[in-house]
Design an enzyme around this catalytic site. Structure first.
Site, PDB file in Angstrom:
ATOM      1  N   CYS A 174      68.545  61.963 102.393  1.00 39.03           N
ATOM      2  CA  CYS A 174      69.333  61.145 103.018  1.00 39.03           C
ATOM      3  C   CYS A 174      69.579  59.716 102.580  1.00 39.03           C
ATOM      4  CB  CYS A 174      69.101  61.132 104.657  1.00 39.03           C
ATOM      5  SG  CYS A 174      68.664  62.722 105.208  1.00 39.03           S
ATOM      6  N   ARG A 225      72.748  60.979  96.299  1.00 36.65           N
ATOM      7  CA  ARG A 225      71.599  61.565  96.930  1.00 36.65           C
ATOM      8  C   ARG A 225      72.053  63.227  97.574  1.00 36.65           C
ATOM      9  NH1 ARG A 225      67.808  57.448  97.548  1.00 36.65           N
ATOM     10  NH2 ARG A 225      66.748  58.225  99.091  1.00 36.65           N
ATOM     11  N   TRP A 237      71.241  64.888 104.933  1.00 32.07           N
ATOM     12  CA  TRP A 237      71.208  66.143 104.194  1.00 32.07           C
ATOM     13  C   TRP A 237      70.149  66.762 105.365  1.00 32.07           C
ATOM     14  CZ3 TRP A 237      71.785  68.488  99.565  1.00 32.07           C
ATOM     15  CH2 TRP A 237      70.809  69.944  99.345  1.00 32.07           C
ATOM     16  N   ASN A 246      65.396  59.106 107.144  1.00 29.20           N
ATOM     17  CA  ASN A 246      65.355  60.039 106.091  1.00 29.20           C
ATOM     18  C   ASN A 246      63.923  60.409 106.212  1.00 29.20           C
ATOM     19  OD1 ASN A 246      65.506  61.269 103.732  1.00 29.20           O
ATOM     20  ND2 ASN A 246      65.265  59.601 102.543  1.00 29.20           N
ATOM     21  N   GLY A 247      63.810  61.859 106.136  1.00 34.91           N
ATOM     22  CA  GLY A 247      62.434  62.260 106.195  1.00 34.91           C
ATOM     23  C   GLY A 247      62.237  63.589 107.102  1.00 34.91           C
ATOM     24  N   GLU A 286      49.498  71.496  82.590  1.00 33.02           N
ATOM     25  CA  GLU A 286      50.328  70.441  82.509  1.00 33.02           C
ATOM     26  C   GLU A 286      49.487  69.307  82.588  1.00 33.02           C
ATOM     27  OE1 GLU A 286      53.745  68.256  83.814  1.00 33.02           O
ATOM     28  OE2 GLU A 286      53.214  70.081  82.611  1.00 33.02           O
ATOM     29  N   LYS A 341      50.593  66.383  79.886  1.00 37.38           N
ATOM     30  CA  LYS A 341      50.973  65.167  80.053  1.00 37.38           C
ATOM     31  C   LYS A 341      50.412  64.163  79.243  1.00 37.38           C
ATOM     32  CE  LYS A 341      54.426  65.604  82.834  1.00 37.38           C
ATOM     33  NZ  LYS A 341      54.838  66.681  81.855  1.00 37.38           N
ATOM     34  N   GLU A 396      51.456  64.046  75.738  1.00 36.09           N
ATOM     35  CA  GLU A 396      52.604  63.575  75.414  1.00 36.09           C
ATOM     36  C   GLU A 396      52.915  62.192  75.512  1.00 36.09           C
ATOM     37  OE1 GLU A 396      56.111  66.415  77.809  1.00 36.09           O
ATOM     38  OE2 GLU A 396      54.743  65.590  78.852  1.00 36.09           O
ATOM     39  N   HIS A 433      33.837  81.219  76.377  1.00 37.80           N
ATOM     40  CA  HIS A 433      34.100  82.114  75.372  1.00 37.80           C
ATOM     41  C   HIS A 433      34.774  81.239  73.996  1.00 37.80           C
ATOM     42  CE1 HIS A 433      33.855  85.849  77.463  1.00 37.80           C
ATOM     43  NE2 HIS A 433      34.053  85.196  78.634  1.00 37.80           N
ATOM     44  N   LYS A 472      64.217  64.006  75.993  1.00 36.86           N
ATOM     45  CA  LYS A 472      64.325  64.620  77.590  1.00 36.86           C
ATOM     46  C   LYS A 472      65.062  65.968  77.772  1.00 36.86           C
ATOM     47  CE  LYS A 472      63.927  63.930  82.048  1.00 36.86           C
ATOM     48  NZ  LYS A 472      62.494  63.744  82.653  1.00 36.86           N
TER      49      LYS A 472
END
Length: 606
Positions: A2, A27, A74, A98-99, A478, A482, A485, A501, A601
């Site tokens: 929101c 938003r 929202w 908002n939340g 991941e 990161k 990257e 292994h 991106k």
């Protein structure tokens, strides 16, 4: 996600509130409203739908206020409607929010027992009622606000008006951002620099847990403990506000810190928070599916692996996850009674788009988990599952990754219910657990100082290994992705059970080993792997929770203690530490964090 705006002005604020809300439309929202002091009393104007509907209301009933607040909502608790639109009023208090307040049902029942009645279905109205109760007990506004905040569990940003204090706006933040804008005898609060950009270029960013009072004389800021706090005032050109980094050095750092709000926005799009039920758009009949085929690249592929763990475990529905660039060339055997799910933040990834079209040609129904709802992928599928996390500028994905996980977690719970693998009570429990994620992700981000100290050692390494079991195995992939990257250090993620292994040959006293191990059903085996590594001189960085810390073998170089959480949301809660580790290692090595070499991106060519 929101939008909030508040203006302590010298002249009528109606037009400025509306102008600011229009800047916050990106938003996402389904209703809008404003409120302000008219002849010393607060009046509200609200409407369901777009801001033009609110403008129609204001054409008939102008708001002639010089101090006011505005909001684009929202829907979370309660459907989009005028009664559920913000601002909400209880007694002397009118506020915007908002939340997600996790304990709102408990608070609501307590307030009802005290004689309170509610006109909306929202969690926000409970905050207003709590604050009004504190005022009724004789507390001054700031003391009443602090007492109210201490009772809330969840994430929030607030803008508050109190009858009898016509030059005052109060604000607070935990897990959702809020900025303060400084004008000439005027003051502002907003969701971001973009909200206050038309009125001032001088802003400060509230820290987590801060609350504030603004009036014509300036701002009084207090930290979570209630002590006066100073926050640096920065100059932000209005033209740069949309892509402003705030207090952060890089967009990646900002986007890591954006994740509590991003997760909140995503989750509430896929669950009915009022009834604690899933609400997956698109009408997919999970009960009739033979399997799900996920195709993706890079970080989206890893999010898909996490989705596989959750969907298979909860819904007993087979899931295949494949790297899109390999998928179509190996001519896979496919079933028309299956669903292909293409995952891509941009919705334009060439390999994923080609794999999607290959499945569609075989007669499979299709869905896309994307951030760009107007993308090619979104246009070509039967069902779009947007991730709703807002723009992501940094090339290395962070908040889009956790938003993808949020979508797949909600899908897993919905599929389990549709296939009769869980009952209604278990669905409600799991949804409530998912709603805890924004708060716990915010708690996890608070580990940044501890992670930054770890980064000093990791930055010296040539190689780093990440180990995990169960859902922590994809998360170890991941973490390694990161790190390589953005810091250009060689890193690999492995299933911890595969250590003996082959990868154990890489362990020496110069190789940091990051082990992800919440205290769950996999913990004992992960601890055993930790012993194997330490016996060979490995420098263990153990990321666990408080229970895991108690039961962990002695000898880890560093233990990072994450918040306790249900296994359902552990991938979300354990994502910020590995992102922050990569980020701070890259910063210490002087790398270009937001635009790492050789990367783009969106990969729109094969």
């Amino acid at each position: 996600m929101c939008g909030i705006i508040g203006v302590v002005g010298k002249t009528s604020v109606q037009e400025r509130l509306i102008a600011s809300l229009k800047r916050l439309e990106y938003r996402g929202y389904d209703s809008a409203g404003i409120a302000g002091f008219v002849d010393g009393k607060v009046e509200r104007r609200r409407a369901k739908g777009k801001i033009r509907a609110l403008e129609d209301v204001l054409a008939d009933q102008p708001l002639n206020a010089t101090v006011g607040i505005g909001h684009t909502r929202w829907a979370t608790h309660g459907a989009p409607s005028a009664p559920n639109a913000h601002p909400h009023t209880q007694g002397r208090v009118t506020l915007v929010h908002n939340g997600i307040i996790e304990n709102y049902a408990e608070l609501r029942e307590r307030l009802r027992a005290q004689g309170r009645t509610f006109e909306s279905e929202t969690d926000t109205e409970v905050i207003a009622a709590l604050l009004d109760s504190e005022l009724a007990g004789g507390a001054e506004p700031l003391a009443a606000l602090k007492a109210t905040l201490d009772q809330l569990v969840g994430a929030y940003a607030l803008g508050v008006l109190v009858d009898g204090f016509p030059s005052l706006i109060m604000g607070a933040r935990r897990g959702s951002p809020l900025v303060v804008g400084y004008g000439d005898g005027e003051m502002f609060i907003g969701s971001d620099a973009l909200a206050v950009g038309p009125f001032t270029s001088r802003v400060c960013y509230l820290d987590e847990g801060d609350y504030v009072a603004i009036d014509h004389d300036g701002a009084r800021i207090f930290d979570q403990a209630g002590k006066p706090a100073k926050r640096a005032i920065r100059t932000v050109p209005a033209s740069a506000a949309l892509v402003e980094k705030g207090n952060y050095r890089h967009f990646m750092e900002k986007e890591i810190h954006d994740q509590p709000e991003g997760c909140q926005h995503t989750i509430t799009a896929y669950v009915d928070t009022l009834n604690a039920r899933t609400a997956i758009p698109g009408g997919v009949d999970f009960a009739s599916l033979a399997r799900i085929q996920i195709v993706a690249c890079g970080t989206s592929y890893i999010a898909g692996m996490l989705g596989k763990y959750m969907i298979e475990q909860l819904a007993d529905l087979p899931v295949d996850v494949e790297i899109a660039s390999e998928f179509r060339y190996r001519q896979p055997a496919l079933q028309s009674d299956s669903l292909v799910v293409a995952m891509s933040q941009s919705g334009e990834t060439a390999d994923t788009l080609a794999a999607l079209r290959y499945c569609q040609a075989k007669g499979m129904r299709s869905a896309a988990v994307v951030n760009a709802q107007e993308s090619t992928m979104a246009r070509e599928v039967d069902v779009v599952w947007p991730i709703h996390c807002g723009p992501e500028i940094g090339v290395a994905s962070t908040k889009a990754f956790t938003a993808q996980i949020c979508v797949l977690t909600a899908v897993a719970v919905a599929a389990a219910r549709a296939r009769g693998k869980i009952d209604e009570a278990e669905e409600q429990r799991l949804v409530r657990v998912l709603l805890e994620a924004p708060r716990l992700v915010a708690e996890s981000i608070k580990l940044e100082d501890a992670v930054q100290r770890v980064a000093t050692e990791v930055a010296k390494a040539r190689d780093v290994l990440y180990l995990g079991r169960g859902p922590m195995f994809p998360l170890s992939l991941e973490g390694a992705l990161k790190l390589k990257e953005i810091s250009y250090i060689h890193a690999e993620g492995y299933a911890a059970g595969e250590l003996k292994h082959g990868p154990i040959a890489l362990v020496d006293d110069k190789t940091p080993i990051v082990i992800l191990a919440p205290f769950d059903s996999y913990f004992e085996k992960s601890a055993s792997n930790m012993n194997e590594v330490m016996a060979r001189g490995g420098q263990v960085i153990f990321i666990t929770d408080a229970d895991g810390e108690k039961h962990a073998p002695k000898g880890a170089r560093v233990v990072v203690t994450a918040p306790r959480c249900d296994p359902l949301i552990a991938p979300l809660v354990y994502s910020p530490p590995i992102q922050l580790l990569a980020y701070h290692v890259a910063v210490q090595k002087g790398a270009d964090v937001d635009q790492p070499r050789n990367l783009a991106k969106s990969v729109t060519v094969e």
